[in-house]
Design a protein around this motif. Structure first.
Motif, PDB file in Angstrom:
ATOM      1  N   ALA A 135      35.496  36.274  45.995  1.00 43.44           N
ATOM      2  CA  ALA A 135      34.693  35.870  44.832  1.00 43.44           C
ATOM      3  C   ALA A 135      33.848  37.049  44.377  1.00 43.44           C
ATOM      4  O   ALA A 135      33.476  37.924  45.177  1.00 43.44           O
ATOM      5  CB  ALA A 135      33.812  34.680  45.192  1.00 43.44           C
ATOM      6  N   TYR A 136      33.500  37.081  43.101  1.00 42.30           N
ATOM      7  CA  TYR A 136      32.643  38.175  42.605  1.00 42.30           C
ATOM      8  C   TYR A 136      31.279  38.121  43.257  1.00 42.30           C
ATOM      9  O   TYR A 136      30.604  39.138  43.429  1.00 42.30           O
ATOM     10  CB  TYR A 136      32.527  38.084  41.083  1.00 42.30           C
ATOM     11  N   PHE A 156      25.984  26.449  45.369  1.00 40.47           N
ATOM     12  CA  PHE A 156      24.809  27.316  45.207  1.00 40.47           C
ATOM     13  C   PHE A 156      23.647  26.785  46.049  1.00 40.47           C
ATOM     14  O   PHE A 156      22.943  27.547  46.716  1.00 40.47           O
ATOM     15  CB  PHE A 156      24.385  27.349  43.728  1.00 40.47           C
ATOM     16  N   PRO A 174      24.568  34.303  41.111  1.00 40.15           N
ATOM     17  CA  PRO A 174      24.666  34.698  39.705  1.00 40.15           C
ATOM     18  C   PRO A 174      23.687  33.893  38.850  1.00 40.15           C
ATOM     19  O   PRO A 174      23.522  32.688  39.073  1.00 40.15           O
ATOM     20  CB  PRO A 174      26.111  34.374  39.335  1.00 40.15           C
ATOM     21  N   VAL A 205      32.465  42.533  35.717  1.00 43.94           N
ATOM     22  CA  VAL A 205      33.450  41.575  36.245  1.00 43.94           C
ATOM     23  C   VAL A 205      34.809  41.853  35.607  1.00 43.94           C
ATOM     24  O   VAL A 205      34.955  41.797  34.390  1.00 43.94           O
ATOM     25  CB  VAL A 205      32.988  40.135  35.946  1.00 43.94           C
ATOM     26  N   HIS A 226      36.730  29.373  38.039  1.00 45.44           N
ATOM     27  CA  HIS A 226      35.328  28.985  37.850  1.00 45.44           C
ATOM     28  C   HIS A 226      35.073  28.855  36.343  1.00 45.44           C
ATOM     29  O   HIS A 226      35.589  29.659  35.563  1.00 45.44           O
ATOM     30  CB  HIS A 226      34.433  30.053  38.460  1.00 45.44           C
ATOM     31  N   GLN A 228      32.752  29.757  34.455  1.00 42.31           N
ATOM     32  CA  GLN A 228      32.267  30.995  33.846  1.00 42.31           C
ATOM     33  C   GLN A 228      33.427  31.962  33.602  1.00 42.31           C
ATOM     34  O   GLN A 228      33.509  32.634  32.582  1.00 42.31           O
ATOM     35  CB  GLN A 228      31.235  31.665  34.761  1.00 42.31           C
ATOM     36  N   GLN A 232      34.864  33.512  30.094  1.00 43.07           N
ATOM     37  CA  GLN A 232      34.884  34.962  29.864  1.00 43.07           C
ATOM     38  C   GLN A 232      36.276  35.479  29.501  1.00 43.07           C
ATOM     39  O   GLN A 232      36.435  36.625  29.113  1.00 43.07           O
ATOM     40  CB  GLN A 232      34.367  35.692  31.119  1.00 43.07           C
ATOM     41  N   ASP A 251      35.351  28.139  42.531  1.00 46.69           N
ATOM     42  CA  ASP A 251      35.020  29.536  42.218  1.00 46.69           C
ATOM     43  C   ASP A 251      36.331  30.281  42.023  1.00 46.69           C
ATOM     44  O   ASP A 251      37.405  29.749  42.327  1.00 46.69           O
ATOM     45  CB  ASP A 251      34.146  30.186  43.299  1.00 46.69           C
ATOM     46  N   THR A 252      36.293  31.484  41.557  1.00 49.42           N
ATOM     47  CA  THR A 252      37.512  32.203  41.182  1.00 49.42           C
ATOM     48  C   THR A 252      38.425  32.406  42.390  1.00 49.42           C
ATOM     49  O   THR A 252      39.622  32.108  42.337  1.00 49.42           O
ATOM     50  CB  THR A 252      37.146  33.582  40.593  1.00 49.42           C
ATOM     51  N   PHE A 298      23.242  39.154  39.110  1.00 52.16           N
ATOM     52  CA  PHE A 298      22.988  38.344  40.303  1.00 52.16           C
ATOM     53  C   PHE A 298      21.565  38.597  40.784  1.00 52.16           C
ATOM     54  O   PHE A 298      21.053  39.731  40.658  1.00 52.16           O
ATOM     55  CB  PHE A 298      23.955  38.735  41.427  1.00 52.16           C
TER      56      PHE A 298
HETATM   57  O1  LIG Z   1      33.659  32.451  41.219  1.00 50.60           O
HETATM   58  C1  LIG Z   1      33.278  33.575  41.515  1.00 50.60           C
HETATM   59  O2  LIG Z   1      34.011  34.516  41.873  1.00 50.60           O
HETATM   60  C2  LIG Z   1      31.839  33.812  41.449  1.00 50.60           C
HETATM   61  O3  LIG Z   1      31.375  34.734  42.035  1.00 50.60           O
HETATM   62  C3  LIG Z   1      31.030  32.949  40.531  1.00 50.60           C
HETATM   63  C4  LIG Z   1      30.887  33.606  39.177  1.00 50.60           C
HETATM   64  C5  LIG Z   1      29.834  32.862  38.394  1.00 50.60           C
HETATM   65  O4  LIG Z   1      29.261  31.869  38.900  1.00 50.60           O
HETATM   66  O5  LIG Z   1      29.589  33.296  37.273  1.00 50.60           O
HETATM   67  C6  LIG Z   1      30.394  34.980  39.290  1.00 50.60           C
HETATM   68  C7  LIG Z   1      30.800  35.980  38.470  1.00 50.60           C
HETATM   69  C8  LIG Z   1      31.715  35.691  37.355  1.00 50.60           C
HETATM   70  O6  LIG Z   1      30.930  35.584  36.194  1.00 50.60           O
HETATM   71  C9  LIG Z   1      32.517  34.500  37.553  1.00 50.60           C
HETATM   72  C10 LIG Z   1      32.130  33.536  38.436  1.00 50.60           C
END
Ligand SMILES: O=C(O)C(=O)C[C@]1(C(=O)O)C=C[C@@H](O)C=C1
Length: 424
Positions: A135-136, A156, A174, A205, A226, A228, A232, A251-252, A298
């Motif tokens: 995950a990011y 979270f 984040p 990202v 995810h 987000q 994006q 999550d991703t 973050f």
């Molecule tokens: O799902 C992930 O990989 C995360 O780290 C979460 C998350 C987020 O909550 O925004 C973090 C960074 C990116 O914007 C995409 C997802």
């Protein structure tokens, strides 16, 4: 030390080959004992009693003021103004702190060092993040605390609790993205929990479209990730997989893990290149974020605040509720308290005031209207060690019914390199 109570938390296995293994610990809940605090609140000789976290905030501001105040006599009044201890000045003199050998140390004024000891376990810093490896948020934890022991958490909220229960030493979460905007959940959690912001990291990202080896893009009928990440990459997905349904996922990286674990040939994930490696997926498309400058900010959270300094660029985050019956344009007055002191704001976020969501307005002669009540989060570019920031908050205090310093911390000034998250 208070009685232990059990508390059920969900953590994910750190073994990336674990197939969605998620185990829960019954973690005995412990009050922080590192500094030997006997309770969560302190009473002072003059009868003022403060909660531990208010005390920590006072200590943080006190420590910052020691460097900058000329007349120590005004110190306690200033702290009183910012922290709402209006009944007399806060006596910051003697507090008995039980040392680790069980004997009461001679009463000494507490310092942040006392409040923020190095982790007792002696090994690398344990950093909780939301998601699974790849995950990011994991990449952000690694940038914030190189060589840390990153602890994946299901939610979270669990990351906050992991720090509060001393299972982790820090959390990295984040709060906003340059394309998707604020992650409101974490703003609400910042208010609900009593952790302190001790730093920030900004992560470029770099999203990829991942699928099982051999799957072609035109065979993809579903894209999961995810929310987000889906936001994006919205336009890229319109081009790459115009007919595929899009589904939100935990999550991703968990989305990538799910496809691999369930051998799904009709599904793709938006995730990082590192997730492709970890879960044996191919990269159908690389760099699919709609804006090459896609950055997520973050926050680094800890149980104790850091001592604000003036030797490098600092940022301070606060949250406040406007005081009712303070007349009109309260928000304008609050913002002017910064503007007139040449303090730049970098963020304003409003969130529903959970304890007071609505306020009825009007005397009934023309009926009544209902105002939505908000909490306001503001980030500004100044350190709490600077008198201008202290004076600004003392003025803001006049217009607010609630004011809390979430943290005063170094700004992330590292240059952005898009390559930094290609292996995220
Ligand atoms: O799902 C992930 O990989 C995360 O780290 C979460 C998350 C987020 O909550 O925004 C973090 C960074 C990116 O914007 C995409 C997802």
């Amino acid at each position: 030390m208070q009685a232990a109570t059990s508390c059920d938390l969900k953590f994910r296995s750190t073994d990336p080959t674990s197939r969605n293994k998620c185990f829960s610990h019954a973690i005995p809940k412990r009050v922080a004992v590192t500094c030997g605090y006997r309770s969560e609140s302190f009473s002072f000789p003059n009868g003022v009693s403060v909660s531990r976290s208010d005390w920590q905030s006072s200590c943080a501001i006190l420590s910052s003021k020691v460097a900058s105040v000329e007349n120590p006599g005004g110190l306690a009044d200033k702290i009183a103004a910012v922290n709402g201890h209006t009944n007399g000045s806060v006596n910051l003199g003697l507090v008995a702190v039980e040392s680790t050998n069980g004997k009461l140390a001679p009463a000494q004024p507490l310092t942040i060092t006392d409040l923020s000891p190095a982790p007792l376990h002696g090994s690398s810093l344990r950093v909780a993040y939301q998601g699974v490896p790849g995950a990011y948020s994991e990449a952000a934890a690694g940038k914030a605390y190189p060589n840390c022991d990153a602890i994946p958490c299901d939610q979270f909220d669990v990351a906050f609790q992991a720090v509060e229960l001393w299972i982790a030493d820090r959390a990295v979460l984040p709060v906003e993205n340059s394309l998707g905007g604020s992650i409101h959940r974490n703003y609400d959690l910042l208010l609900r929990h009593r952790l302190h912001i001790v730093g920030e990291v900004q992560i470029p990202v770099h999203h990829c479209l991942l699928a099982l080896p051999g799957v072609r893009t035109d065979c993809v009928s579903r894209v999961i990730s995810h929310p987000q990440a889906l936001a994006q990459t919205e336009h890229s997905l319109d081009v790459l997989t115009p007919h595929a349904a899009r589904e939100a996922f935990h999550d991703t990286a968990a989305a990538a893990e799910y496809i691999s674990a369930n051998d799904l040939h009709d599904t793709a994930a938006v995730a990082s290149a590192r997730a492709a490696e970890l879960y044996n997926l191919q990269i159908l498309a690389d760099g699919i974020q709609d804006d090459p400058g896609n950055v997520t900010r973050f926050l680094m959270l800890a149980r104790e605040p850091i001592i604000p300094r003036t030797d490098r660029p600092f940022k301070t985050s606060i949250v406040f509720a406007a005081q009712e019956h303070k007349g009109t344009s309260v928000l304008f007055k609050v913002l002017s308290a910064f503007a007139f002191r040449d303090i730049s704001l970098t963020k304003i976020e409003s969130r529903p005031h959970h304890n007071r969501p609505l306020r009825v307005v009007g005397d009934g002669s023309f009926g009544t209207s209902k105002n939505f009540e908000y909490m306001f989060y503001v980030d500004f570019e100044a350190s709490m060690a600077e008198p201008r920031a202290q004076n600004a908050l003392a003025e803001v205090q006049e217009y607010t019914s609630f004011l809390r310093v979430l943290g005063s911390y170094p700004m992330d000034m590292t240059p952005w390199s898009m390559t930094s998250t290609e292996d995220a």
